[in-house]
Design a protein around this motif. Sequence first.
Motif, PDB file in Angstrom:
ATOM      1  N   PRO A  83       0.741  -1.370  -0.136  1.00  0.00           N
ATOM      2  CA  PRO A  83      -0.077   0.048   0.078  1.00  0.00           C
ATOM      3  C   PRO A  83       0.911   1.193  -0.042  1.00  0.00           C
ATOM      4  CG  PRO A  83      -1.219  -1.442   1.423  1.00  0.00           C
ATOM      5  CD  PRO A  83       0.254  -2.200   1.084  1.00  0.00           C
ATOM      6  N   ALA A  84       1.978   1.163   0.674  1.00  0.00           N
ATOM      7  CA  ALA A  84       2.994   2.454   0.595  1.00  0.00           C
ATOM      8  C   ALA A  84       3.434   2.758  -0.531  1.00  0.00           C
ATOM      9  CB  ALA A  84       3.786   2.319   1.642  1.00  0.00           C
ATOM     10  N   ILE A  85       3.508   1.498  -1.377  1.00  0.00           N
ATOM     11  CA  ILE A  85       4.131   1.883  -3.042  1.00  0.00           C
ATOM     12  C   ILE A  85       3.054   2.172  -3.692  1.00  0.00           C
ATOM     13  CG2 ILE A  85       4.926   0.466  -4.919  1.00  0.00           C
ATOM     14  CD1 ILE A  85       6.381  -1.385  -3.113  1.00  0.00           C
ATOM     15  N   ILE A  86       1.899   1.817  -3.346  1.00  0.00           N
ATOM     16  CA  ILE A  86       0.592   2.352  -4.276  1.00  0.00           C
ATOM     17  C   ILE A  86       0.388   3.883  -3.968  1.00  0.00           C
ATOM     18  CG2 ILE A  86      -1.770   2.109  -4.564  1.00  0.00           C
ATOM     19  CD1 ILE A  86      -1.740  -0.858  -4.085  1.00  0.00           C
ATOM     20  N   THR A  87       0.786   4.409  -2.979  1.00  0.00           N
ATOM     21  CA  THR A  87       0.694   5.753  -2.589  1.00  0.00           C
ATOM     22  C   THR A  87       1.441   6.309  -3.312  1.00  0.00           C
ATOM     23  OG1 THR A  87      -0.116   5.440  -0.337  1.00  0.00           O
ATOM     24  CG2 THR A  87       0.781   7.549  -0.795  1.00  0.00           C
ATOM     25  N   LEU A  88       2.909   6.022  -3.446  1.00  0.00           N
ATOM     26  CA  LEU A  88       3.887   6.585  -4.177  1.00  0.00           C
ATOM     27  C   LEU A  88       3.399   6.596  -5.723  1.00  0.00           C
ATOM     28  CD1 LEU A  88       7.136   4.910  -2.609  1.00  0.00           C
ATOM     29  CD2 LEU A  88       6.375   7.346  -2.529  1.00  0.00           C
ATOM     30  N   ILE A  89       2.949   5.589  -6.132  1.00  0.00           N
ATOM     31  CA  ILE A  89       2.515   5.456  -7.749  1.00  0.00           C
ATOM     32  C   ILE A  89       1.530   6.558  -7.941  1.00  0.00           C
ATOM     33  CG2 ILE A  89       1.182   4.122  -9.387  1.00  0.00           C
ATOM     34  CD1 ILE A  89       2.687   1.712  -8.002  1.00  0.00           C
ATOM     35  N   ASP A  90       0.635   6.957  -6.806  1.00  0.00           N
ATOM     36  CA  ASP A  90      -0.516   7.843  -7.023  1.00  0.00           C
ATOM     37  C   ASP A  90       0.278   9.232  -7.251  1.00  0.00           C
ATOM     38  OD1 ASP A  90      -2.677   6.401  -7.249  1.00  0.00           O
ATOM     39  OD2 ASP A  90      -2.863   6.237  -4.970  1.00  0.00           O
ATOM     40  N   GLU A  91       1.190   9.597  -6.334  1.00  0.00           N
ATOM     41  CA  GLU A  91       1.764  10.760  -6.380  1.00  0.00           C
ATOM     42  C   GLU A  91       2.606  10.857  -7.756  1.00  0.00           C
ATOM     43  OE1 GLU A  91       4.828  10.937  -3.396  1.00  0.00           O
ATOM     44  OE2 GLU A  91       3.204  10.759  -1.732  1.00  0.00           O
ATOM     45  N   VAL A  92       3.282   9.903  -8.469  1.00  0.00           N
ATOM     46  CA  VAL A  92       3.878   9.992  -9.591  1.00  0.00           C
ATOM     47  C   VAL A  92       2.850  10.101 -10.650  1.00  0.00           C
ATOM     48  CG1 VAL A  92       5.183   8.811 -11.315  1.00  0.00           C
ATOM     49  CG2 VAL A  92       5.708   8.551  -8.960  1.00  0.00           C
ATOM     50  N   ILE A  93       1.519   9.776 -10.631  1.00  0.00           N
ATOM     51  CA  ILE A  93       0.652   9.936 -11.695  1.00  0.00           C
ATOM     52  C   ILE A  93       0.120  11.540 -11.422  1.00  0.00           C
ATOM     53  CG2 ILE A  93      -1.847   9.453 -12.046  1.00  0.00           C
ATOM     54  CD1 ILE A  93      -1.445   6.416 -11.324  1.00  0.00           C
ATOM     55  N   ASP A  94      -0.130  11.869 -10.236  1.00  0.00           N
ATOM     56  CA  ASP A  94      -0.283  13.348 -10.207  1.00  0.00           C
ATOM     57  C   ASP A  94       0.577  14.263 -10.715  1.00  0.00           C
ATOM     58  OD1 ASP A  94      -2.606  12.351  -8.771  1.00  0.00           O
ATOM     59  OD2 ASP A  94      -1.832  12.766  -6.842  1.00  0.00           O
ATOM     60  N   GLN A  95       1.774  14.027 -10.698  1.00  0.00           N
ATOM     61  CA  GLN A  95       3.112  14.682 -11.157  1.00  0.00           C
ATOM     62  C   GLN A  95       2.910  14.747 -12.423  1.00  0.00           C
ATOM     63  OE1 GLN A  95       5.393  16.005  -9.274  1.00  0.00           O
ATOM     64  NE2 GLN A  95       6.578  16.791 -11.003  1.00  0.00           N
ATOM     65  N   SER A  96       2.579  13.736 -13.300  1.00  0.00           N
ATOM     66  CA  SER A  96       2.518  13.525 -14.807  1.00  0.00           C
ATOM     67  C   SER A  96       1.309  14.279 -15.336  1.00  0.00           C
ATOM     68  CB  SER A  96       2.340  11.955 -15.136  1.00  0.00           C
ATOM     69  OG  SER A  96       0.952  11.745 -14.899  1.00  0.00           O
ATOM     70  N   GLU A  97       0.136  14.698 -14.294  1.00  0.00           N
ATOM     71  CA  GLU A  97      -1.132  15.432 -14.742  1.00  0.00           C
ATOM     72  C   GLU A  97      -0.709  16.929 -14.470  1.00  0.00           C
ATOM     73  OE1 GLU A  97      -4.089  13.639 -12.604  1.00  0.00           O
ATOM     74  OE2 GLU A  97      -4.288  11.947 -14.163  1.00  0.00           O
ATOM     75  N   THR A  98       0.367  17.174 -13.912  1.00  0.00           N
ATOM     76  CA  THR A  98       0.362  18.475 -13.532  1.00  0.00           C
ATOM     77  C   THR A  98       1.419  19.493 -14.526  1.00  0.00           C
ATOM     78  OG1 THR A  98       2.194  18.309 -11.958  1.00  0.00           O
ATOM     79  CG2 THR A  98      -0.306  18.519 -10.953  1.00  0.00           C
TER      80      THR A  98
END
Length: 348
Positions: free
Chosen positions: A333-348
């Motif tokens: 689950p901690a890795i999934i949180t990091l992946i969500d951060e990367v996805i958010d970074q790609s959308e900004t």
Amino acid sequence: MQTPVLSKQVGKPYSEQTPPTDDVMESVTRDNRRVTWCKGHSSYQEISEVLDRLKPLNPLLGEGGFGRVYKVVCGVPHHQQQSFAVKEDLTPEKPCFLINEMKLLSRARHPNIVAFYGGARIEEPQSTRILMVMEHCDISLHEKILRCARKGLRLFGMRTRMGYLKGVCSGLEFLFRKTGHCHSDVKSANVMIHKDGTAKIIDLGLARDEHTIKSRKIGIVCQHMAPEYHYQSPHKVTSSVDIWGIGNIACDLVTGHILPKWQQQVVAMAPPTAGTKQSKKTIQKSITDVRQSPASPDPKFKNKDMRSAAVCMEKLVRPCLRLNPDKRPQNIPAIITLIDEVIDQSET
């Protein structure tokens, strides 16, 4: 897993046999042939039709150390056809890998884990065959990356790549939470891409309950396998081995590069030195060197994706590939949180 049931009508085609009942288990041999049915997510009639259509000329989808996978198509040609993948065990005298996989898949129903429809053990005087019927997926993530690299094509955007990785993590987290098992063989070749774009985990034959004491003799060092597999024998199976595999898949996705086999298996180990400090240093150096080639994001990324890829390398890939398992992220689950951060970074 539900109790396998032995069919009485073993001399007939599978589709002509009477469906067994769940509360009956009989060991019956007829015409020197016995069939043991293992129930999955589909009906007896559907599985029997698939096995009736399994012929030597069926397309071979893949082959590994323990089995071959064939494609079987059922239904009326050009109308309501459905494709299945049928896995045949190549080591029926020691069927633990495929039996283990069927047991786990029958319990783990998840969108990111390949669906298990059913299986059969066919015993004859001269041979024994073990067959498992699964859903068919178009291509592995490993092959998808290789094809794009060979043709010089851009793989796909960072959001899509991280979507695949998040799907893998979701499937592994569900497997661990539902069954208490670690996959133990996480790599891009064991991730299939369904026609709807969903990433699905396959090949659970090596999965083991967490904290199982496992003795494993390794003759070569494979970069997708956690270092503790090689220099700790015996060792406990923990989720850290899957986290190492997640790091490898993330590296493949971010760099758009798959290491050749000769680089994946980088050093031979002499049995007398296995587990010694010297062999540990050799393994660490070999794995570290091979994971640093290449160490940069895919040059085909656009500017926005390049930034998020750099974040992924720093926050996700390198932490997951730390040689010390205690210093890797401690749960999926901690890795999934990091992946969500990367996805958010790609959308900004």
